[in-house]
Design a protein around this motif. Structure first.
Motif, PDB file in Angstrom:
ATOM      1  N   ALA A  32       0.805  -1.221   0.000  1.00  0.00           N
ATOM      2  CA  ALA A  32       0.000   0.000   0.000  1.00  0.00           C
ATOM      3  C   ALA A  32       0.836   1.269   0.000  1.00  0.00           C
ATOM      4  O   ALA A  32       0.381   2.322  -0.468  1.00  0.00           O
ATOM      5  CB  ALA A  32      -0.937  -0.009   1.209  1.00  0.00           C
ATOM      6  N   ASP A  33       2.059   1.187   0.514  1.00  0.00           N
ATOM      7  CA  ASP A  33       2.875   2.397   0.649  1.00  0.00           C
ATOM      8  C   ASP A  33       3.945   2.520  -0.430  1.00  0.00           C
ATOM      9  O   ASP A  33       4.814   3.389  -0.341  1.00  0.00           O
ATOM     10  CB  ASP A  33       3.535   2.440   2.030  1.00  0.00           C
ATOM     11  CG  ASP A  33       4.406   1.223   2.300  1.00  0.00           C
ATOM     12  OD1 ASP A  33       4.152   0.161   1.699  1.00  0.00           O
ATOM     13  OD2 ASP A  33       5.346   1.335   3.109  1.00  0.00           O
ATOM     14  N   LEU A  34       3.902   1.656  -1.470  1.00  0.00           N
ATOM     15  CA  LEU A  34       4.895   1.693  -2.531  1.00  0.00           C
ATOM     16  C   LEU A  34       4.199   1.720  -3.887  1.00  0.00           C
ATOM     17  O   LEU A  34       3.110   1.171  -4.052  1.00  0.00           O
ATOM     18  CB  LEU A  34       5.809   0.466  -2.464  1.00  0.00           C
ATOM     19  CG  LEU A  34       6.503   0.146  -1.139  1.00  0.00           C
ATOM     20  CD1 LEU A  34       7.265  -1.178  -1.265  1.00  0.00           C
ATOM     21  CD2 LEU A  34       7.446   1.261  -0.739  1.00  0.00           C
ATOM     22  N   VAL A  35       4.860   2.324  -4.877  1.00  0.00           N
ATOM     23  CA  VAL A  35       4.317   2.326  -6.226  1.00  0.00           C
ATOM     24  C   VAL A  35       5.463   2.358  -7.233  1.00  0.00           C
ATOM     25  O   VAL A  35       6.456   3.065  -7.034  1.00  0.00           O
ATOM     26  CB  VAL A  35       3.371   3.534  -6.459  1.00  0.00           C
ATOM     27  CG1 VAL A  35       4.104   4.862  -6.297  1.00  0.00           C
ATOM     28  CG2 VAL A  35       2.713   3.438  -7.822  1.00  0.00           C
ATOM     29  N   VAL A  36       5.353   1.573  -8.284  1.00  0.00           N
ATOM     30  CA  VAL A  36       6.353   1.567  -9.350  1.00  0.00           C
ATOM     31  C   VAL A  36       6.023   2.669 -10.337  1.00  0.00           C
ATOM     32  O   VAL A  36       4.900   2.750 -10.851  1.00  0.00           O
ATOM     33  CB  VAL A  36       6.385   0.205 -10.072  1.00  0.00           C
ATOM     34  CG1 VAL A  36       7.335   0.252 -11.273  1.00  0.00           C
ATOM     35  CG2 VAL A  36       6.814  -0.894  -9.115  1.00  0.00           C
ATOM     36  N   VAL A  37       6.991   3.538 -10.619  1.00  0.00           N
ATOM     37  CA  VAL A  37       6.754   4.677 -11.508  1.00  0.00           C
ATOM     38  C   VAL A  37       7.457   4.530 -12.851  1.00  0.00           C
ATOM     39  O   VAL A  37       7.346   5.409 -13.706  1.00  0.00           O
ATOM     40  CB  VAL A  37       7.191   5.998 -10.842  1.00  0.00           C
ATOM     41  CG1 VAL A  37       6.355   6.266  -9.607  1.00  0.00           C
ATOM     42  CG2 VAL A  37       8.673   5.975 -10.498  1.00  0.00           C
ATOM     43  N   GLY A  38       8.192   3.423 -13.045  1.00  0.00           N
ATOM     44  CA  GLY A  38       8.847   3.239 -14.324  1.00  0.00           C
ATOM     45  C   GLY A  38       9.800   2.067 -14.314  1.00  0.00           C
ATOM     46  O   GLY A  38      10.222   1.596 -13.256  1.00  0.00           O
ATOM     47  N   GLU A  39      10.119   1.576 -15.510  1.00  0.00           N
ATOM     48  CA  GLU A  39      11.053   0.465 -15.667  1.00  0.00           C
ATOM     49  C   GLU A  39      12.106   0.812 -16.713  1.00  0.00           C
ATOM     50  O   GLU A  39      11.849   1.590 -17.631  1.00  0.00           O
ATOM     51  CB  GLU A  39      10.310  -0.805 -16.095  1.00  0.00           C
ATOM     52  CG  GLU A  39       9.268  -1.281 -15.098  1.00  0.00           C
ATOM     53  CD  GLU A  39       8.542  -2.533 -15.591  1.00  0.00           C
ATOM     54  OE1 GLU A  39       9.043  -3.165 -16.554  1.00  0.00           O
ATOM     55  OE2 GLU A  39       7.483  -2.856 -15.026  1.00  0.00           O
ATOM     56  N   ALA A  40      13.303   0.237 -16.559  1.00  0.00           N
ATOM     57  CA  ALA A  40      14.403   0.467 -17.498  1.00  0.00           C
ATOM     58  C   ALA A  40      15.105  -0.852 -17.764  1.00  0.00           C
ATOM     59  O   ALA A  40      15.218  -1.696 -16.875  1.00  0.00           O
ATOM     60  CB  ALA A  40      15.381   1.487 -16.934  1.00  0.00           C
ATOM     61  N   ALA A  41      15.582  -1.024 -19.013  1.00  0.00           N
ATOM     62  CA  ALA A  41      16.247  -2.271 -19.397  1.00  0.00           C
ATOM     63  C   ALA A  41      17.755  -2.123 -19.501  1.00  0.00           C
ATOM     64  O   ALA A  41      18.454  -3.077 -19.829  1.00  0.00           O
ATOM     65  CB  ALA A  41      15.686  -2.774 -20.725  1.00  0.00           C
ATOM     66  N   SER A  42      18.271  -0.930 -19.219  1.00  0.00           N
ATOM     67  CA  SER A  42      19.716  -0.689 -19.278  1.00  0.00           C
ATOM     68  C   SER A  42      20.073   0.443 -18.334  1.00  0.00           C
ATOM     69  O   SER A  42      19.188   1.169 -17.843  1.00  0.00           O
ATOM     70  CB  SER A  42      20.140  -0.317 -20.703  1.00  0.00           C
ATOM     71  OG  SER A  42      19.651   0.972 -21.047  1.00  0.00           O
ATOM     72  N   GLY A  43      21.383   0.606 -18.087  1.00  0.00           N
ATOM     73  CA  GLY A  43      21.817   1.686 -17.217  1.00  0.00           C
ATOM     74  C   GLY A  43      21.512   3.045 -17.805  1.00  0.00           C
ATOM     75  O   GLY A  43      21.148   3.986 -17.083  1.00  0.00           O
ATOM     76  N   GLY A  44      21.644   3.176 -19.115  1.00  0.00           N
ATOM     77  CA  GLY A  44      21.332   4.439 -19.764  1.00  0.00           C
ATOM     78  C   GLY A  44      19.872   4.808 -19.589  1.00  0.00           C
ATOM     79  O   GLY A  44      19.533   5.955 -19.278  1.00  0.00           O
TER      80      GLY A  44
END
Length: 221
Positions: A32-44
């Motif tokens: 309840a207190d966390l949310v994913v705001v984005g994903e990345a497939a590389s360091g860049g």
């Protein structure tokens, strides 16, 4: 819940395996207190995501194509606009040169990928709160690494600290939380936070993870 209901902890996930990213997102969004705001497939992509979304915590894989997680961590921690972004490394390795390099690059904590879901969620919360978290096995290997180093390689900065600050630094190096330090020393949480603040200032440390390095380098652990 460690975060107010109207302001959940914002998390980004950087890993080159889509299935793992999606699995982590399901676990995190289930709290309840966390949310994913984005994903990345590389360091860049992770660095660009940090600039675009300014998450509170980035879960960072180290070995990714192109720009790896170490360089991404270095870029994030060096960017003043991202001062509030903390990097929590997820690794399959207890300790290798990648982990040590990521620590020097400014990572705030390390968790093994085979950790339990509850451990992951707690690690995110503690990292966001400024309490760097290290998997127990990684802590042990870090200690072994620094104990083997020649004495001349140690950083001698303890003369800047009071006796109590030195004691607190040693407990931080053991991976103790603020609550655990307060219980160990029989002092208040407020006093612990004051000592942590003094340590950060005196040792010119960006965050708690760098205090862990200082504790190891001065053989307080």
């Amino acid at each position: 819940m460690n975060q107010t209901a109207d302001r959940p902890i914002r998390v980004a996930i950087a890993d080159d395996q889509p299935l793992l990213r999606r699995s982590l997102a399901i676990i995190i969004n289930g709290a309840a207190d966390l949310v994913v705001v984005g994903e990345a497939a590389s360091g860049g992509e992770a660095f660009d995501l940090a600039r675009d979304r300014a998450p509170d915590v980035i879960l960072m894989d180290l070995r990714m194509p192109g720009v790896d997680g170490i360089e991404a961590t270095r870029r994030i921690t060096a960017d003043r606009r991202l001062a509030g972004v903390r990097v929590l490394v997820l690794t399959m390795f207890e300790l290798d040169e990648y982990v040590r390099d990521a620590l020097r690059a400014g990572a705030s904590g390390f968790l093994l990928k085979d950790s339990e879901p509850d451990s992951l969620l707690e690690a995110i919360r503690r990292t966001h709160a400024g309490e760097s978290l290290f998997a127990a096995s990684i802590l042990i290997r870090l200690i072994e690494h620094y104990v083997r180093r020649p004495a001349a390689a140690q950083i001698r900065r303890l003369d800047l600290l009071t006796e109590r600050e030195t004691e607190v630094l040693g407990l931080v190096g053991q991976g103790l939380s603020n609550d655990e330090i307060a219980m160990s020393l029989k002092i208040s949480i407020k006093t612990v936070k004051t000592h942590i603040g003094n340590l950060l200032a005196k040792l010119a440390a960006r965050d708690r993870a760098q205090l862990v390095i200082a504790a190891y380098e001065n053989r307080l652990v």
